[in-house]
Design a protein around this motif. Structure first.
Motif, PDB file in Angstrom:
ATOM      1  N   GLY A 396       0.750  -1.256   0.004  1.00 60.42           N
ATOM      2  CA  GLY A 396       0.072  -0.034   0.051  1.00 60.42           C
ATOM      3  C   GLY A 396       0.928   1.284   0.184  1.00 60.42           C
ATOM      4  N   LYS A 397       1.881   1.117   0.559  1.00 58.95           N
ATOM      5  CA  LYS A 397       2.818   2.317   0.638  1.00 58.95           C
ATOM      6  C   LYS A 397       3.738   2.436  -0.941  1.00 58.95           C
ATOM      7  N   ARG A 398       3.669   1.686  -1.462  1.00 59.84           N
ATOM      8  CA  ARG A 398       4.262   1.427  -2.739  1.00 59.84           C
ATOM      9  C   ARG A 398       3.707   1.906  -4.038  1.00 59.84           C
ATOM     10  N   ILE A 399       2.757   2.724  -4.283  1.00 54.43           N
ATOM     11  CA  ILE A 399       2.182   3.195  -5.310  1.00 54.43           C
ATOM     12  C   ILE A 399       2.489   4.475  -5.716  1.00 54.43           C
ATOM     13  N   ASP A 400       3.004   4.534  -6.820  1.00 54.57           N
ATOM     14  CA  ASP A 400       3.552   5.956  -7.289  1.00 54.57           C
ATOM     15  C   ASP A 400       2.602   6.595  -8.597  1.00 54.57           C
ATOM     16  N   VAL A 401       2.424   7.819  -8.312  1.00 49.72           N
ATOM     17  CA  VAL A 401       1.677   8.544  -9.583  1.00 49.72           C
ATOM     18  C   VAL A 401       2.502   9.386 -10.087  1.00 49.72           C
ATOM     19  N   ASN A 402       2.852   9.606 -11.415  1.00 52.35           N
ATOM     20  CA  ASN A 402       3.538  10.799 -12.011  1.00 52.35           C
ATOM     21  C   ASN A 402       2.650  11.491 -12.987  1.00 52.35           C
ATOM     22  N   THR A 403       2.463  12.661 -13.244  1.00 57.17           N
ATOM     23  CA  THR A 403       1.733  13.378 -13.948  1.00 57.17           C
ATOM     24  C   THR A 403       2.471  14.211 -14.948  1.00 57.17           C
ATOM     25  N   TYR A 404       1.849  14.331 -16.343  1.00 62.78           N
ATOM     26  CA  TYR A 404       2.460  15.354 -17.243  1.00 62.78           C
ATOM     27  C   TYR A 404       1.131  15.876 -18.091  1.00 62.78           C
ATOM     28  N   ILE A 405       1.435  16.995 -18.729  1.00 62.60           N
ATOM     29  CA  ILE A 405       0.255  17.513 -19.475  1.00 62.60           C
ATOM     30  C   ILE A 405       0.920  17.424 -20.965  1.00 62.60           C
ATOM     31  N   GLU A 406      -0.324  16.965 -21.742  1.00 61.15           N
ATOM     32  CA  GLU A 406       0.263  16.591 -22.990  1.00 61.15           C
ATOM     33  C   GLU A 406      -0.145  17.954 -23.909  1.00 61.15           C
ATOM     34  N   GLU A 407       0.255  17.989 -25.216  1.00 57.79           N
ATOM     35  CA  GLU A 407       0.098  19.207 -25.929  1.00 57.79           C
ATOM     36  C   GLU A 407      -1.120  19.688 -26.122  1.00 57.79           C
ATOM     37  N   ASN A 408      -2.195  18.860 -26.063  1.00 55.07           N
ATOM     38  CA  ASN A 408      -3.518  19.222 -26.587  1.00 55.07           C
ATOM     39  C   ASN A 408      -4.344  19.246 -25.118  1.00 55.07           C
ATOM     40  N   GLY A 409      -3.545  19.723 -23.875  1.00 55.05           N
ATOM     41  CA  GLY A 409      -3.966  19.859 -22.494  1.00 55.05           C
ATOM     42  C   GLY A 409      -4.475  18.843 -21.899  1.00 55.05           C
ATOM     43  N   THR A 410      -4.430  17.613 -22.242  1.00 53.14           N
ATOM     44  CA  THR A 410      -4.949  16.498 -21.479  1.00 53.14           C
ATOM     45  C   THR A 410      -3.971  16.284 -20.495  1.00 53.14           C
ATOM     46  N   LYS A 411      -4.478  15.981 -19.051  1.00 49.04           N
ATOM     47  CA  LYS A 411      -3.377  15.684 -18.084  1.00 49.04           C
ATOM     48  C   LYS A 411      -3.357  14.189 -17.955  1.00 49.04           C
ATOM     49  N   VAL A 412      -2.243  13.539 -17.856  1.00 46.96           N
ATOM     50  CA  VAL A 412      -2.025  12.374 -17.911  1.00 46.96           C
ATOM     51  C   VAL A 412      -1.530  11.821 -16.350  1.00 46.96           C
ATOM     52  N   LYS A 434     -10.425  18.635  -8.660  1.00 49.17           N
ATOM     53  CA  LYS A 434     -11.030  20.160  -8.777  1.00 49.17           C
ATOM     54  C   LYS A 434     -10.001  20.987  -9.680  1.00 49.17           C
ATOM     55  N   ASN A 435      -8.752  20.898  -9.637  1.00 48.88           N
ATOM     56  CA  ASN A 435      -7.835  21.783 -10.541  1.00 48.88           C
ATOM     57  C   ASN A 435      -7.298  21.290 -11.839  1.00 48.88           C
ATOM     58  N   ASP A 436      -7.775  19.883 -11.971  1.00 50.59           N
ATOM     59  CA  ASP A 436      -7.262  19.084 -13.238  1.00 50.59           C
ATOM     60  C   ASP A 436      -8.147  19.804 -14.463  1.00 50.59           C
ATOM     61  N   PRO A 437      -7.822  19.627 -15.570  1.00 49.27           N
ATOM     62  CA  PRO A 437      -8.233  20.034 -16.732  1.00 49.27           C
ATOM     63  C   PRO A 437      -9.768  19.261 -17.173  1.00 49.27           C
ATOM     64  N   GLU A 438     -10.361  19.455 -18.192  1.00 46.94           N
ATOM     65  CA  GLU A 438     -11.470  18.670 -18.486  1.00 46.94           C
ATOM     66  C   GLU A 438     -10.988  17.456 -19.116  1.00 46.94           C
ATOM     67  N   ASP A 439     -10.009  17.136 -19.687  1.00 46.42           N
ATOM     68  CA  ASP A 439      -9.673  15.942 -20.263  1.00 46.42           C
ATOM     69  C   ASP A 439      -8.597  15.201 -19.253  1.00 46.42           C
ATOM     70  N   ILE A 440      -8.838  14.209 -18.835  1.00 46.91           N
ATOM     71  CA  ILE A 440      -7.846  13.434 -17.824  1.00 46.91           C
ATOM     72  C   ILE A 440      -7.779  11.874 -18.204  1.00 46.91           C
ATOM     73  N   VAL A 441      -6.563  11.397 -18.148  1.00 49.23           N
ATOM     74  CA  VAL A 441      -6.122  10.026 -18.649  1.00 49.23           C
ATOM     75  C   VAL A 441      -5.563   9.430 -17.501  1.00 49.23           C
ATOM     76  N   ILE A 442      -5.854   8.317 -17.039  1.00 53.84           N
ATOM     77  CA  ILE A 442      -5.342   7.411 -16.214  1.00 53.84           C
ATOM     78  C   ILE A 442      -4.668   6.271 -16.654  1.00 53.84           C
ATOM     79  N   ASP A 443      -3.340   6.057 -16.655  1.00 52.39           N
ATOM     80  CA  ASP A 443      -2.694   5.012 -17.483  1.00 52.39           C
ATOM     81  C   ASP A 443      -2.057   3.886 -16.607  1.00 52.39           C
ATOM     82  N   PHE A 444      -2.790   2.758 -16.668  1.00 53.74           N
ATOM     83  CA  PHE A 444      -2.434   1.822 -16.025  1.00 53.74           C
ATOM     84  C   PHE A 444      -1.511   0.778 -16.652  1.00 53.74           C
TER      85      PHE A 444
END
Length: 510
Positions: A396-412, A434-444
């Motif tokens: 449970g302690k070892r889950i990492d979440v990295n984020t970046y913004i694509e050119e079209n504004g989508t947050k991954v 609340k602060n995320d853009p309108e398009d969000i992608v979660i990559d598993f």
């Protein structure tokens, strides 16, 4: 093919039979002692050792493993015998066997593989300690009022000397020759010495008479109604659990020592059939015996012949050889069992304690202690639960979440780790909804969803983003998880081609 070695190596018949003879000699006092612990006559324990040992040697899933009446079962049988009598015990043993056969048919024996290695180490060490403590009773004698107290004077020194001689012969003889099992030779030498010199030492005959006839078919004399089932069923479940856990863990231990593989589900069915028959022939039931199994393996027994011969020798002792067996000094058998303790205990566990996680070291000690003070089933259950909780906490302690913004504004959000009940809270709290853009992608791509709690955490996110009119896309999520996501058709985009394929262990190896 059951075992590779069985089909390649030529069986050494002499070693198998002599090993069986050694085991049979060691079975006598153990079976008698465990029968007395359970509150039944010695022959009830001896018949169980013969029948269970013979049937499991023929039909069980682990050649070379010895089964019979055990202390683990005896301590949980005593309450049933004391309250309802031995006939109810026989009935409970029959039901116990039926339960064990059902476990084998349902192929549940494979679940012994989920028992963590620290639990196995604790199990082995705990049983070694239990065997050692049980032998200490041989250094006690009963006073006139029936209480036990430690030996003193010459009787103590004779006992210690004979035990030490047995252990020395068992240790040094294999360095000179392996033509005869060291334990058997030690028993013969010490027995001849004690009887020739007429030493004042206790023998098997001082515990109980071991002579008798063939076991007779006997339907348990209990009322056949629901009330009887209500009485015996809880005990039968406990008997079955203790018997299977001890048998399957001993099977795993023998597998490691012999570098072969037994069949756990076949062993469950073999044990079950053996206990059903034993219950109908006046035996107290049984399971695998780690001490006698180690004697057999160390004496060269690897095949079914060693177990079969041990059972037949034991029957021969009951029918014809009682007078000879009763002359064997308990010191000789105690010395053999002390050598079993030394060989069974995982001394390397002391060395590895400093190099393994503290949680694993704690589990080893915990299982050992619970085995000694409670029983095997409770100890293994506690060990598995504690190991699982530790695993869940660490994962449970070892889950990492990295984020970046694509050119079209989508947050991954790129997820790494396991999403399950132990990590679901950290997983959900990693999103800035609340602060995320309108398009969000979660990559598993580098994550796995393991349980319903993990799926519910994804559902929670989809609901929260949907309530804010934001579009959520899930990529590289398995199709199994996709089927459970609420409103999936409207809010989920899944790349089916690159989806990971999860494989489940099959039953063939059970």
């Amino acid at each position: 093919m059951l075992f590779n070695q069985e089909n390649v190596e030529k069986m050494n018949v002499k070693n198998e039979i002599l090993s069986g003879l050694t085991v049979a000699l060691a079975l006598v006092p153990e079976a008698v002692a465990f029968a007395l612990v359970a509150g039944v006559k010695p022959l009830v324990g001896l018949y169980a050792a013969f029948l269970v040992g013979l049937i499991t040697s023929i039909l069980g899933g682990r050649p070379g493993m010895i089964s019979g009446a055990t202390g683990g079962l005896a301590v949980v049988m005593v309450a049933l015998v004391a309250q309802h009598g031995v006939e109810y015990l026989f009935a409970a043993v029959v039901v116990m066997g039926i339960i064990q056969i059902l476990v084998g048919i349902l192929k549940l024996g494979k679940f012994v593989r989920i028992i963590p290695h620290p639990v196995m180490l604790g199990f082995v060490n705990g049983l070694a300690i239990v065997i050692f403590l049980a032998q200490l009773n041989q250094f006690k004698v009963a006073s006139t009022d029936g209480t036990l107290h430690w030996m003193t004077g010459s009787s103590l020194w004779i006992m210690v000397g004979l035990v030490a001689l047995t252990m020395m012969i068992t240790y040094f003889l294999p360095k000179l020759t392996k033509a005869i099992p060291a334990s058997l030779f030690a028993i013969i030498v010490v027995s001849v010495l004690a009887n020739t010199l007429d030493l004042d030492t206790r023998t098997v005959g001082d515990i109980a008479r071991v002579g008798g006839g063939l076991p007779q078919f006997h339907i348990p004399n209990v009322p056949i109604n629901l009330e009887t089932l209500r009485i015996i069923f809880p005990y039968a479940v406990i008997f079955a659990a203790v018997g299977l856990i001890e048998s399957l863990m001993t099977l795993t231990l023998v597998d490691e020592i012999t570098d072969t593989r037994g069949r756990s589900n076949k062993e469950c069915m073999g044990q079950g059939l053996a206990n059903i028959i034993t219950g109908f022939f006046g035996g107290m039931g049984g399971c695998a015996m780690i001490g006698q199994s180690m004697i057999n393996i160390n004496s060269g027994g690897r095949r079914r012949l060693s177990g079969i011969s041990a059972s037949l020798f034991l029957l021969g002792f009951i029918l014809f050889g009682a007078n000879l067996i009763e002359k064997i000094p308990l010191a000789a058998l105690t010395g053999v069992m002390f050598m079993v303790v030394i060989a069974t205990f995982e001394w390397a566990s002391f060395r590895i304690m400093r190099n393994i996680p503290k949680a694993d070291a704690f589990v080893i000690v915990l299982v050992s202690v619970v085995t000694v003070f409670e029983d095997l089933a409770i100890a293994v259950g506690v060990g598995v639960i504690v190991s699982s909780l530790v695993f869940a906490w660490e994962k449970g302690k070892r889950i990492d979440v990295n984020t970046y913004i694509e050119e079209n504004g989508t947050k991954v959000y790129q997820i790494r780790g396991a999403v399950f009940f132990g990590s679901s809270r950290n997983f959900v709290e990693s999103f800035d909804i609340k602060n995320d853009p309108e398009d969000i992608v979660i990559d598993f791509m580098h994550a796995r969803v393991f349980d319903h709690t993990g799926i519910e955490s994804i559902n929670t996110l989809t609901e929260k983003y949907k309530n804010l009119d934001k579009k959520l896309h899930l990529k590289h999520l398995s199709t199994e998880c996709y089927a459970f996501i609420k409103d999936a058709k409207e809010i989920v985009e899944v790349n089916i081609i690159e989806d990971p394929k999860y494989h489940v262990a099959l039953n063939e190896l059970g």
